[in-house]
Design an enzyme around this catalytic site. Sequence first.
Site, mmCIF file in Angstrom:
data_model
loop_
_atom_site.group_PDB
_atom_site.id
_atom_site.type_symbol
_atom_site.label_atom_id
_atom_site.label_comp_id
_atom_site.label_asym_id
_atom_site.label_seq_id
_atom_site.Cartn_x
_atom_site.Cartn_y
_atom_site.Cartn_z
ATOM 1 N N ALA A 1 36.550 16.581 39.894
ATOM 2 C CA ALA A 1 35.287 16.745 40.340
ATOM 3 C C ALA A 1 34.240 16.670 39.240
ATOM 4 O O ALA A 1 34.772 16.402 37.860
ATOM 5 C CB ALA A 1 35.251 18.571 40.770
ATOM 6 N N GLY B 1 40.440 16.627 42.588
ATOM 7 C CA GLY B 1 39.718 16.095 43.865
ATOM 8 C C GLY B 1 40.112 14.486 43.910
ATOM 9 O O GLY B 1 40.103 13.701 44.899
ATOM 10 N N GLU C 1 43.295 14.200 45.680
ATOM 11 C CA GLU C 1 43.051 14.626 47.159
ATOM 12 C C GLU C 1 42.357 13.569 47.954
ATOM 13 O O GLU C 1 42.823 13.320 49.203
ATOM 14 C CB GLU C 1 42.132 15.855 47.193
ATOM 15 C CG GLU C 1 43.042 17.247 46.565
ATOM 16 C CD GLU C 1 42.259 18.474 46.590
ATOM 17 O OE1 GLU C 1 41.275 18.473 45.862
ATOM 18 O OE2 GLU C 1 42.394 19.577 46.981
ATOM 19 N N GLU D 1 43.902 22.551 39.207
ATOM 20 C CA GLU D 1 42.754 23.543 39.533
ATOM 21 C C GLU D 1 43.323 25.049 39.171
ATOM 22 O O GLU D 1 42.338 25.567 38.682
ATOM 23 C CB GLU D 1 42.646 23.736 41.140
ATOM 24 C CG GLU D 1 41.794 22.313 41.721
ATOM 25 C CD GLU D 1 42.656 20.952 41.926
ATOM 26 O OE1 GLU D 1 43.810 21.182 41.428
ATOM 27 O OE2 GLU D 1 42.183 20.206 42.475
#
Length: 695
Positions: A66, A105, A108, A128
Site C-alpha cells: 500500500a 496489497g 493480493e 500486515e
Amino acid sequence: MTQISQSVSLDRQGRVAVVTVNNPPVNALSHHVRQGLRDAIAQAAGDSGAAAIVIACAGRTFIAGADITEFGKPPQEPTLSQVQDVIERSPKPVVAAIHGTALGGGLEVAMTCHWRVGVKTARLGQPEVKLGLIPGAGGTQRLPRLVGVDRALSMIVGGDPIGGEEAKRLGLVDEIIDGDLTAGAIAFAERVVTEKRPLRKVRDLDDKVGAARGKPEIFSEFRKSVARQTRGFKAPEACIRAVEAAVSLPFEQGLARERELFLETLSSPESKAQRYFFFAEREAAKIPDVPAETPAAEIRKAAVIGAGTMGGGIAMNFANVGIPVTVVEIAKDALDRGLGVVRKNYEATAAKGRLTKDDVEKRMGLIQGTTDFNAVADADLVIEAVFEEMAIKKDVFARLDKVAKANAVLATNTSTLDVNEIASATRRPESVVGMHFFSPANVMRLLEVVRGEKSAKPAIATAMAIGRKINKVPVLVGVCHGFVGNRMLHQRAKQAERLLLEGASPQQVDKVLTDFGLPMGPFAMGDLAGLDVGWRIRKGRGERAAVADRLCEKGRFGQKTGSGFYKYEGGDRTPRPDPEVERIIQEVSREAGVQRRQITDEEIRERLLYPMVNEGAKILEEGRAIRASDIDVIWVYGYGWPIYRGGPMFWADQIGLKTIRDRLLGLQKQTGDDFWRPAPLLNKLADQGRGFLDK
Ligand code: NAD
C-alpha cells in the site's frame, strides 16, 4: 505505448497486452496506480488484437504494498478491491510478472491475476500483521487456496516473505523465469492462449482449503505453537480467524468476514501503536542538523578494544556483515577467553542449523585477536569496550589518539561515564562519539549513538550509518548519566525498591510488568544481569538501594550465585520466590521504619511507569533525545517494551498527560518526596491538553 495514468502505461507485444506500473521507488498502490491498473485492464480487455494481459512493474520491484502516505486519509476510488475485481473478471487471461518484492496489497493484486510468474530472487508475503493488521484485500482468502492452510497461516501470522523458488514449490507462482522477466511472462501468456487454458480464478480453487475442512485441530495446534510470540497482540488471532473463514465459508462470505476482521484490527489500539511505531523507527534515522547527505566514512575495517562481555559481541556484529575486525586485549588469556566465547556463540547458532560450519569459520576468520595496541592503526572505526573506569578509558583514548588513522571515528561503549571527558583525552574530540550497545551486543538491536559536545557531524553520520549496516537500530542521544534508556530505567528501579519496602514482593512487582507485556520485571532482570554490577556503581556514586545492597552483602548476586531476589535451583534459570528474601525485605523495612501494607497492581504499574514518562519529559526538554518517538524506539528495541503499546511516550499520550501529571502531583503531596515532581514539559503539555507526540 499509451500512458493510462501518471504511473501506468499500456503496450502490446504481438497478441499480449503489457500493463506496466512505474511508481518509484517501490510501485506502491497509490491512487493513480489503482486508477491506471483498472483503466489499462479495461482497455486491454476491449482491444481485439490482445488475447492475454501481463502486469509487470518497472524499476526494482513488483508492487511492494500500500502507499503509506495514504494511511489515515479518506479512501479514494477506485478502491483496491474494485481494481482486483476488474483484473479477476477480465475475460482474457492476466499474468503477473513478479520481481523484487510482492508484499501486502501487491501480493493480493498478484493473486487476483489468473497466473503468476516470477524470478527466483522475488520475495512474496503478507506482512500486515507487523502493523497490527490482517491482509484486507482478499489475502487471507486467496493465499490458503494457493498454498494450503498450514503455509498460509505461517505466512500471514508470521508476516515474513518467502522466496521465489519456495513460492513455486507451494503453488503461489506458476513458473520461475530465468532470463528477461517481461519476455518470459509474455511467452507464458502466449502459451496459455495457445493451449486454450481456462481462466484460473483463485477464488474458485477448493482442493487445498477443502483438505482442511472439518479439521479444527489444525487451527488449535497452530494457535498453541504461536501463543508465546503473539502474547498481547490482537492481529495474529484475527489472521487465524480469517483463514478459518477461508476454510469454512464460501469465498464471498469469507471476504466479508476478512473485511470485518480487518476493520476490527484497524481500529484497535494495538494496531494504532504498531503503525505509529513503524514511522517512529524510520524517523529515528533523521537528525535535523546532520542531513542525509552528510558524508559518512566507509568502514572497511573496524577495531574493538576489550574482549569482555560487550567487546566480543560487538566484534561479532562486524564479522556477521563481512567487515574485518581487530580485537585488542591487555593479556593473552583474556583475549583467548573472549574469542573462545565468540566461537562458542557461533557454534551454538550452527548447532541450531542457523549457520553452516563454513560460515562459522569465515566469521571467525574475520575476527583478528591481538594484544598489540598498534594493530588499530588501519581501522576506520575503533570501539572501546574496556572496564567502566574513567582513568582506564582516558588512558585508552590517549593511546588511540596516537595510533589511530587521522580520520578514524573513535567510539566508546561506556554506559555511565561522561563521553565529553573521555573525548578530552584526545587531541581530536570531534572524532569521538559514544556507541552504546546493549547486552548481548550481538543480539540486541538498539544502539544509542551518543553525541558529544564536540562530535563532528561526519562522525555522527558515520556511527549512525555503520549502526544500520550491522543491523542495529541507531538512535541519537545526548550526554547525560545513563543516556536515555538507562536513565529512565533508573527511575523505575528506585520505585521498584521502594515498593518492596512498602509491602510488595519481587514476584508481584515483576508480574505487573510481564502482564503489561515487558519480557521481564526489574528483579528477575537484576538477577540475570548480576546484582553486584549495580552495587558497585551505587557505591561509586554514593547511592543506596537498601534491599539490593543487603542481598549483595549476603553474597546473593543473582543467577550466577544461585540466589538474588529469587532463588535458582539445579542449574535452572527459573526464578523461584524465596522466603529468605521475604524475611530480608521485612527486616530492611523495619530498620527504615516503613509501614508495610497491601499494594495493588495498579499502584505498582503507575509507580513504576509514570516516573519513566516524567524522566522522558526531562530528557526531551534537555534535548538529550531529538523527539519523543526516539525514546519509544529506544524502549522497544533496548528493553522489550511491547510494540503494541508503542513505547512509553506514546503510551503516556494514550493515557493522557493530565492524568499522569495529576497522579504524580498526588504522590508528591502524599509522600513529600520531590522524586514525584512533574517535569515542566509534562506540566505544560498537561495544561494545554496535548501529548508528547502532538505536532
Ligand atoms: P568486561 O569486564 O566483561 O570486559 C572488559 C574487558 O576489557 C576485559 O576483558 C578486560 O581485560 C579488557 N580491558 C581492560 N582494560 C583494557 C585495555 N587497556 N586494553 C584492552 N583491553 C582492556 O566488561 P563489559 O561488560 O564488556 O563492559 C565493557 C564496557 O561496556 C563498559 O564500559 C560497560 O559500561 C559497557 N557496557 C556494558 C554493558 C553490559 O551489559 N555488560 C552494556 C552496555 C555497555
